[in-house]
Write a protein that holds these residues in place. Structure first.
Motif, PDB file in Angstrom:
ATOM      1  N   VAL A 394       0.862  -1.184   0.000  1.00  0.00           N
ATOM      2  CA  VAL A 394       0.000   0.000   0.000  1.00  0.00           C
ATOM      3  C   VAL A 394       0.898   1.232   0.000  1.00  0.00           C
ATOM      4  N   THR A 395       0.780   2.064  -1.041  1.00  0.00           N
ATOM      5  CA  THR A 395       1.591   3.280  -1.097  1.00  0.00           C
ATOM      6  C   THR A 395       0.844   4.490  -0.561  1.00  0.00           C
ATOM      7  N   ASP A 396      -0.477   4.540  -0.824  1.00  0.00           N
ATOM      8  CA  ASP A 396      -1.266   5.722  -0.477  1.00  0.00           C
ATOM      9  C   ASP A 396      -2.667   5.297  -0.029  1.00  0.00           C
ATOM     10  N   VAL A 397      -3.218   6.085   0.903  1.00  0.00           N
ATOM     11  CA  VAL A 397      -4.625   5.938   1.287  1.00  0.00           C
ATOM     12  C   VAL A 397      -5.275   7.313   1.206  1.00  0.00           C
ATOM     13  N   ILE A 398      -6.324   7.401   0.405  1.00  0.00           N
ATOM     14  CA  ILE A 398      -7.075   8.646   0.266  1.00  0.00           C
ATOM     15  C   ILE A 398      -8.452   8.407   0.879  1.00  0.00           C
ATOM     16  N   ALA A 399      -8.726   9.083   1.978  1.00  0.00           N
ATOM     17  CA  ALA A 399     -10.012   8.931   2.660  1.00  0.00           C
ATOM     18  C   ALA A 399     -11.012   9.913   2.068  1.00  0.00           C
ATOM     19  N   THR A 400     -12.196   9.421   1.785  1.00  0.00           N
ATOM     20  CA  THR A 400     -13.265  10.268   1.262  1.00  0.00           C
ATOM     21  C   THR A 400     -14.549   9.964   2.018  1.00  0.00           C
ATOM     22  N   GLU A 401     -15.682  10.522   1.551  1.00  0.00           N
ATOM     23  CA  GLU A 401     -16.928  10.381   2.314  1.00  0.00           C
ATOM     24  C   GLU A 401     -18.076   9.965   1.404  1.00  0.00           C
ATOM     25  N   PRO A 402     -18.715   8.835   1.708  1.00  0.00           N
ATOM     26  CA  PRO A 402     -19.888   8.415   0.928  1.00  0.00           C
ATOM     27  C   PRO A 402     -21.016   9.437   1.050  1.00  0.00           C
ATOM     28  N   PRO A 403     -21.885   9.532   0.039  1.00  0.00           N
ATOM     29  CA  PRO A 403     -22.980  10.501   0.068  1.00  0.00           C
ATOM     30  C   PRO A 403     -24.148  10.010   0.915  1.00  0.00           C
ATOM     31  N   ASP A 404     -23.954   9.968   2.216  1.00  0.00           N
ATOM     32  CA  ASP A 404     -24.985   9.494   3.132  1.00  0.00           C
ATOM     33  C   ASP A 404     -24.815  10.212   4.464  1.00  0.00           C
ATOM     34  N   ALA A 405     -25.927  10.447   5.147  1.00  0.00           N
ATOM     35  CA  ALA A 405     -25.880  11.168   6.423  1.00  0.00           C
ATOM     36  C   ALA A 405     -25.035  10.446   7.466  1.00  0.00           C
ATOM     37  N   ARG A 406     -24.869   9.136   7.291  1.00  0.00           N
ATOM     38  CA  ARG A 406     -24.099   8.352   8.263  1.00  0.00           C
ATOM     39  C   ARG A 406     -22.602   8.319   7.934  1.00  0.00           C
ATOM     40  N   ARG A 407     -22.154   9.115   6.987  1.00  0.00           N
ATOM     41  CA  ARG A 407     -20.753   9.051   6.542  1.00  0.00           C
ATOM     42  C   ARG A 407     -19.787   9.323   7.702  1.00  0.00           C
ATOM     43  N   PHE A 408     -18.707   8.596   7.688  1.00  0.00           N
ATOM     44  CA  PHE A 408     -17.632   8.755   8.663  1.00  0.00           C
ATOM     45  C   PHE A 408     -16.679   9.811   8.107  1.00  0.00           C
ATOM     46  N   ALA A 409     -16.416  10.858   8.865  1.00  0.00           N
ATOM     47  CA  ALA A 409     -15.605  11.970   8.386  1.00  0.00           C
ATOM     48  C   ALA A 409     -14.249  11.480   7.887  1.00  0.00           C
ATOM     49  N   ALA A 410     -13.856  11.945   6.696  1.00  0.00           N
ATOM     50  CA  ALA A 410     -12.587  11.514   6.101  1.00  0.00           C
ATOM     51  C   ALA A 410     -11.410  11.821   7.006  1.00  0.00           C
ATOM     52  N   GLU A 411     -11.443  12.964   7.657  1.00  0.00           N
ATOM     53  CA  GLU A 411     -10.352  13.344   8.561  1.00  0.00           C
ATOM     54  C   GLU A 411     -10.239  12.356   9.717  1.00  0.00           C
ATOM     55  N   LYS A 412     -11.393  11.958  10.271  1.00  0.00           N
ATOM     56  CA  LYS A 412     -11.378  11.003  11.379  1.00  0.00           C
ATOM     57  C   LYS A 412     -10.953   9.618  10.913  1.00  0.00           C
ATOM     58  N   LEU A 413     -11.295   9.279   9.682  1.00  0.00           N
ATOM     59  CA  LEU A 413     -10.880   7.979   9.149  1.00  0.00           C
ATOM     60  C   LEU A 413      -9.353   7.900   9.098  1.00  0.00           C
ATOM     61  N   ILE A 414      -8.716   8.985   8.653  1.00  0.00           N
ATOM     62  CA  ILE A 414      -7.245   9.009   8.620  1.00  0.00           C
ATOM     63  C   ILE A 414      -6.680   8.900  10.030  1.00  0.00           C
ATOM     64  N   GLU A 415      -7.270   9.622  10.977  1.00  0.00           N
ATOM     65  CA  GLU A 415      -6.808   9.550  12.363  1.00  0.00           C
ATOM     66  C   GLU A 415      -6.917   8.125  12.892  1.00  0.00           C
ATOM     67  N   GLU A 416      -7.999   7.448  12.559  1.00  0.00           N
ATOM     68  CA  GLU A 416      -8.186   6.078  13.031  1.00  0.00           C
ATOM     69  C   GLU A 416      -7.203   5.126  12.365  1.00  0.00           C
ATOM     70  N   LEU A 417      -6.934   5.340  11.090  1.00  0.00           N
ATOM     71  CA  LEU A 417      -5.967   4.494  10.396  1.00  0.00           C
ATOM     72  C   LEU A 417      -4.569   4.664  11.006  1.00  0.00           C
ATOM     73  N   VAL A 418      -4.183   5.890  11.317  1.00  0.00           N
ATOM     74  CA  VAL A 418      -2.896   6.146  11.959  1.00  0.00           C
ATOM     75  C   VAL A 418      -2.796   5.385  13.278  1.00  0.00           C
ATOM     76  N   SER A 419      -3.910   5.312  13.998  1.00  0.00           N
ATOM     77  CA  SER A 419      -3.906   4.657  15.317  1.00  0.00           C
ATOM     78  C   SER A 419      -3.743   3.143  15.236  1.00  0.00           C
ATOM     79  N   VAL A 420      -4.083   2.525  14.084  1.00  0.00           N
ATOM     80  CA  VAL A 420      -4.000   1.064  13.993  1.00  0.00           C
ATOM     81  C   VAL A 420      -2.715   0.588  13.326  1.00  0.00           C
ATOM     82  N   LEU A 421      -1.992   1.492  12.660  1.00  0.00           N
ATOM     83  CA  LEU A 421      -0.781   1.081  11.956  1.00  0.00           C
ATOM     84  C   LEU A 421       0.448   1.174  12.868  1.00  0.00           C
ATOM     85  N   PRO A 422       1.327   0.174  12.830  1.00  0.00           N
ATOM     86  CA  PRO A 422       2.534   0.233  13.657  1.00  0.00           C
ATOM     87  C   PRO A 422       3.501   1.329  13.200  1.00  0.00           C
ATOM     88  N   ASP A 423       3.524   1.612  11.891  1.00  0.00           N
ATOM     89  CA  ASP A 423       4.402   2.663  11.366  1.00  0.00           C
ATOM     90  C   ASP A 423       3.657   3.423  10.260  1.00  0.00           C
TER      91      ASP A 423
END
Length: 475
Positions: A394-423
């Motif tokens: 995996v070279t890059d991850v681009i977080a975006t937001e589905p067109p639905d009221a329940r969408r998970f904020a792209a910024e928070k998705l990146i924050e969560e991904l950072v929290s699960v990766l060892p590096d």
């Protein structure tokens, strides 16, 4: 988006004028029932004359695989010469996708080339929804029963299939099974249960035993059942054991013949970007499917066995139906330069399936991900499935937001991904909530790095990405 499926030589009335009232009527109903009355939908259908009694049906439930199974069934039945009513959920691009009629192999060929073919026309949606709305008002006043959005959409399908004089119907549940709007079918030709997993837990329960019991609610007395082997559904051993027990006991109580199908039923002979070839262990028959999910041979065999047991198709129709089957946004290749793989995977089990496929297919091709998730999904576990020590680069991850009221904020998705990766520094990450911008950025990065793109996380996201790529916005 709702738009006409009519040809240019028959434009019909203005689609927007016809559909405004129909759409408003559906959206004004409750999304979920206000009680657990099982006969909620049947009251509405009875007021409409029980149109579902006009044809035999295959009934499908499951957390994952319902759409694939329904497509295999429909393709097989069309190759057998039948006029098939096909009801699916949810839609990707057009509401009309939910309700489709295909008459034999000739219609199937047209559908495979143009996936708007066979959809219920806008004018007929509006006409039938007037009838359904009136019936819903009558039963609400008379019996205090409030029809849901899915009750109304299912009634629309039932009426349309009756009007079109379908030989057979392929019927997909919306959610669960026991209380689902489709679960009025008394004697299905077969009940099929796809791979089970943890999804919609706020409605179906928090344990696999509860979820399995809801799905097994479509099993009917004496009717054959074909189920995905839970040991192959990427569940824990204890969860898989619970699924098997629940389905076994339900079938035993209702004297319903049960067949589990899984990876132990076939040998995989080849697997690449063009599809996969496999051979059954029971009789040595060879099949090929264009669908890329590693679980697709299981779904194909489930559909084939179900149709053969019903007597509605022969072995040649099964072979041709499996070979011709297409199903959008399920590990679908959208473009070649760069290669864009679109998958609607939106729960942990589907994410693990995508991980396995990419591990086999990507080889030394690096992957740029475009991912958008919903807040009510197990997004952290999904991210772990895709990005924690993956068998691909995996070279890059681009977080975006589905067109639905329940969408998970792209910024928070990146924050969560950072929290699960060892590096996390090993992967370049960016949040771009706008899907068009996210795709344009992904394409630029993929071309510079000789990478492929994988778009995943939500069917709502898939419904936006497919037309973007199809219309060549990035060329």
């Amino acid at each position: 988006v709702l738009r006409s499926a009519r040809g240019a030589d028959d434009p019909g009335p203005d689609p927007q004028d016809l559909l405004d009232c129909a759409v408003a009527m559906i959206r004004s109903a409750n999304k979920f029932p206000d009680s657990k009355k099982r006969d909620r939908g049947s009251v509405l259908y009875r007021e409409l004359g029980d149109p579902w009694r006009s044809y035999p049906a295959f009934h499908i439930a499951g957390t994952n695989g319902k759409g694939s199974i329904s497509s295999y069934l429909s393709h097989i039945l069309c190759h057998a010469g039948h006029k098939v009513g096909w009801y699916t959920s949810p839609y990707l691009e057009r509401f009309n996708e939910r309700v489709r009629v295909l008459d034999g192999a000739q219609d199937l060929a047209r559908y495979d080339g143009d996936q708007t073919f066979g959809e219920i026309p806008d004018g007929d949606i509006a006409r039938l929804m007037d009838k359904i709305g009136e019936a819903a008002r009558i039963i609400a006043a008379r019996e205090g029963v409030a029809s849901t959005q899915f009750d109304m959409m299912t009634a629309l399908a039932f009426l349309w299939f009756q009007e079109q004089a379908c030989d057979v119907v392929v019927l997909e549940t919306g959610m669960g099974g026991r209380l689902d709007s489709t679960n009025v079918i008394e004697k299905p030709l077969a009940s099929l249960i796809g791979a089970l997993g943890f999804d919609h837990m706020e409605r179906l329960g928090n344990s696999m035993r509860e979820i399995a019991a809801e799905k097994a609610g479509i099993i009917k007395e004496g009717c054959p059942v074909f189920a995905y082997a839970p040991e192959d559904a990427l569940l824990s051993l204890s969860d898989a054991s619970e699924v098997r027990q629940v389905i076994d006991r339900r079938c035993h109580a209702l004297l319903a013949p049960l067949t589990f199908l899984g990876y132990h039923d076939f040998d995989l002979l080849s697997y690449d970007w063009s599809g996969q070839e496999f051979q059954t262990k029971k009789d040595g028959r060879l099949y090929r499917t264009r669908l890329l999910g590693p679980y697709q041979p299981v779904y194909a065999l489930m559909a084939g066995e179900a149709v053969l047991s019903s007597g509605m198709a022969d072995q040649d129709a099964v072979r041709r139906g499996i070979a011709d089957c297409v199903w959008p946004a399920r590990m679908e290749i959208l473009a070649q330069d760069p290669l864009i793989l679109l998958d609607g995977a939106h729960n942990v089990q589907a994410g693990l399936g995508l991980r396995e496929a990419l591990g086999k297919l990507a080889c030394d091709i690096p992957v740029v991900f475009v991912i958008g998730l919903l807040k009510d999904k197990e997004h952290k576990e999904m991210l772990k499935a895709l990005f924690l020590d993956p068998p691909y680069t995996v070279t890059d991850v681009i977080a975006t937001e589905p067109p639905d009221a329940r969408r998970f904020a792209a910024e928070k998705l990146i924050e969560e991904l950072v929290s699960v990766l060892p590096d996390p520094k090993l992967i370049r990450m960016i949040d771009l909530p706008d899907i068009s911008q996210a795709m344009a950025e992904a394409i630029g990065r993929a071309r510079r790095k000789g990478a492929m793109i994988c778009v995943c996380g939500s069917l709502y996201l898939a419904g936006v990405v497919r037309p973007l790529v199809r219309e060549g916005f990035y060329k």
